[in-house]
Design a protein around this motif. Structure first.
Motif: not given
Lengths: 314, 220
Positions: A175, A178, A286, A293, A296-297, A299-301, A303-304, A307-308, A311-312
């Motif tokens: 994950t 990806l 764009l 924005d 920002r997508v 950045s969010a991915l 950060i995830l 964190i993963f 988690i994994t």
């Protein structure tokens, strides 16, 4: 000794083949648009022409204006020395060079922004402020992506991350990889100024970012800027290949293995380039206000992804 | 035979990640049709998951359920939704009240939250953590889509995503529900879609738009 030579060769490959990559992209885009398109060697001819032209410098410009392209080019070439291409080792390697790589790219941008401001035209200021915005927003996700991979591989060096990834099973897609790949793809588009963020072929004052910065440059300086821009594209493509699909790199330094590695590298690069050409021909640029924005997508991915890694458990 | 088992095991382990991918893409989608295609992808992943689970646990029924899911969720519902959009002839944007960037942030938060929520029950359920978390994440993100998108069709999409989550949760925790219940759920979904379709036409005829955030405005 052989490995050392290969390291220099792969760094030179990144630097010298960069204009060819650019030529291939514009040829592919031309084909998609049902045009003949210029020869793939055209960027080299263009660089040759610019290097032999006289350089015009604005009256108000200082030393910064003249030195900015040189600094940007030098920083980009040094960044190329950290990337593994044909085998999982690089010309320069040190623990934590992921940070150095990001900041070498940032130094190039910083120098170019200063140079654009020093040129004295209003477009230069506009371009550099936009570039600073994009750079600031793209830096964090790029860092987080590299950090996530560094945590997985338990090493802070680009070539050792590649070496670690080769040892993993190709089918065990994680994950983290990806998410990081998706984030890096968005960042790479922003860093290299390709279409959803910036259009490298336009000179429309409302939309241009990078082109606005280099408007005052001419002759050899412009050639250096164009070249370092091409190298940057090559760098980020190679970074994606090295971090996410290094399978095929030769583990032993033999002529046959290196030839196979070169072949697979070219194949992977071709896939990326075709993808880029298709995206550039089918997606609209764009608006400037939508770019944050978009990033920002990323950045969010990213950060995830970080964190993963916690988690994994692998 | 070894190859099939390997493929099934890989499907079970990496399906969750692909589901996260579809959900996050849905957050960034600007057009309803994109969301419909993503939903079809998501359902295809679910189908593969059911087949893999059936193969690993040697259940004949699982294949029937997989076929039903494939028929209804991958083909029938997306086609119906696309047909509905063509018929309605309204704007194609999702009517997001939260920009894609923030949506992805919130959805990432929900995914992490679902991992935290699942961890407490993991020991009792004997289920794989990632897939159970994916199920919870689908439920939460479906609800989130329903809350933040103002077009009536997007509310339906949110509900469908939520239902996919419930289906996945049932699959992982009970190792496949009885066939009769699965059939009942699928038909429920079809009838629900049918009713919502009629409802959407009524909204369009009365208000000339499908924006549920403007339903309270009176027409005089």
């Amino acid at each position: 000794m052989m490995g050392f030579v290969i390291n220099i060769v792969q760094m030179l490959l990144l630097v010298l083949a960069a204009p060819l990559l650019r030529g291939i992209i514009s040829k592919l885009k031309a084909w998609i648009q049902k045009r003949q398109g210029a020869s793939v060697w055209r960027p080299y001819a263009n660089l040759w022409k610019l290097f032999h032209k006289e350089e015009l410098v604005p009256n108000t410009a200082t030393l910064i204006f003249r030195s900015a392209p040189v600094v940007a080019f030098a920083a980009t070439v040094v960044a190329a020395a950290f990337l593994p291409v044909l085998h999982p080792a690089a010309f320069l390697t040190l623990d934590g060079d992921i940070f150095l790589f990001v900041y070498l790219l940032a130094i190039g941008r910083f120098a170019m922004s200063l140079g654009a401001l020093d040129g004295g035209s209003s477009f230069g200021g506009m371009g550099s402020s936009r570039e600073a915005l994009v750079a600031a927003l793209a830096e964090a996700p790029l860092f987080l992506v590299l950090t996530a991979l560094a945590i997985l591989a338990r090493t802070g060096s680009l070539s050792e991350i590649a070496a670690w990834t080769i040892r993993q099973n190709f089918f065990d897609v994680s994950t983290v990889h990806l998410l990081a790949l998706a984030a890096l793809a968005i960042v790479a588009v922003a860093e290299t100024g390709r279409i959803p963020v910036d259009n490298p072929t336009t000179h429309l004052e409302l939309t241009m970012i990078h082109e606005a910065m280099v408007l005052e440059y001419s002759g050899p300086s412009l050639a250096l800027i164009e070249w370092s821009q091409a190298i940057k594209l090559n760098l980020l493509a190679t970074l994606m290949i090295g971090l996410f699909a290094p399978w095929g790199m030769s583990l032993t330094v033999t002529p046959l293995g290196l030839a196979a590695a070169l072949g697979t590298y070219a194949l992977k690069l071709a896939c990326l380039v075709i993808g880029l050409a298709v995206v550039e021909s089918s997606v609209a640029k764009l608006r400037m206000y939508a770019v944050p924005d978009f990033l920002r997508v990323a950045s969010a991915l990213a950060i995830l992804a970080v964190i993963f890694t916690a988690i994994t458990k692998r | 035979m070894g190859l099939f088992e390997l493929a099934a095991a890989k499907m079970l382990s990496s399906a969750a990640m692909l589901l996260f991918g579809t959900v996050l893409l849905m957050a960034t989608a600007k057009r309803i049709s994109t969301c419909v295609y993503l939903f079809a992808c998501q359902s295809a992943i679910l189908t593969a998951e059911v087949v893999a689970a059936g193969y690993v646990q040697h259940m004949r029924e699982a294949y029937i359920i997989a076929g039903m899911v494939l028929l209804v969720k991958v083909f029938a519902i997306p086609f119906a939704l696309l047909w509905l959009m063509k018929k309605l002839r309204t704007a194609h944007d999702v009517g997001a009240s939260l920009s894609p960037g923030y949506s992805v942030f919130v959805m990432s938060g929900l995914i992490i939250l679902s991992f935290a929520a699942v961890r407490l029950y993991l020991i009792e359920l004997h289920a794989t953590e990632v897939i159970l978390a994916a199920a919870v994440a689908l439920i939460l993100n479906g609800a989130f889509l329903m809350v933040t998108r103002s077009k009536a069709l997007m509310l339906m999409m949110g509900l469908l995503v939520l239902e996919n989550g419930i289906f996945l949760a049932a699959l992982v925790t009970t190792f496949g529900m009885p066939l009769i219940i699965e059939i009942g759920i699928v038909f429920d979904l079809l009838i629900g879609l049918f009713l919502m379709g009629i409802f959407v036409f009524r909204i369009r005829d009365t208000f000339d738009h499908l924006d549920v955030s403007r339903l309270r405005g009176l027409r005089g």
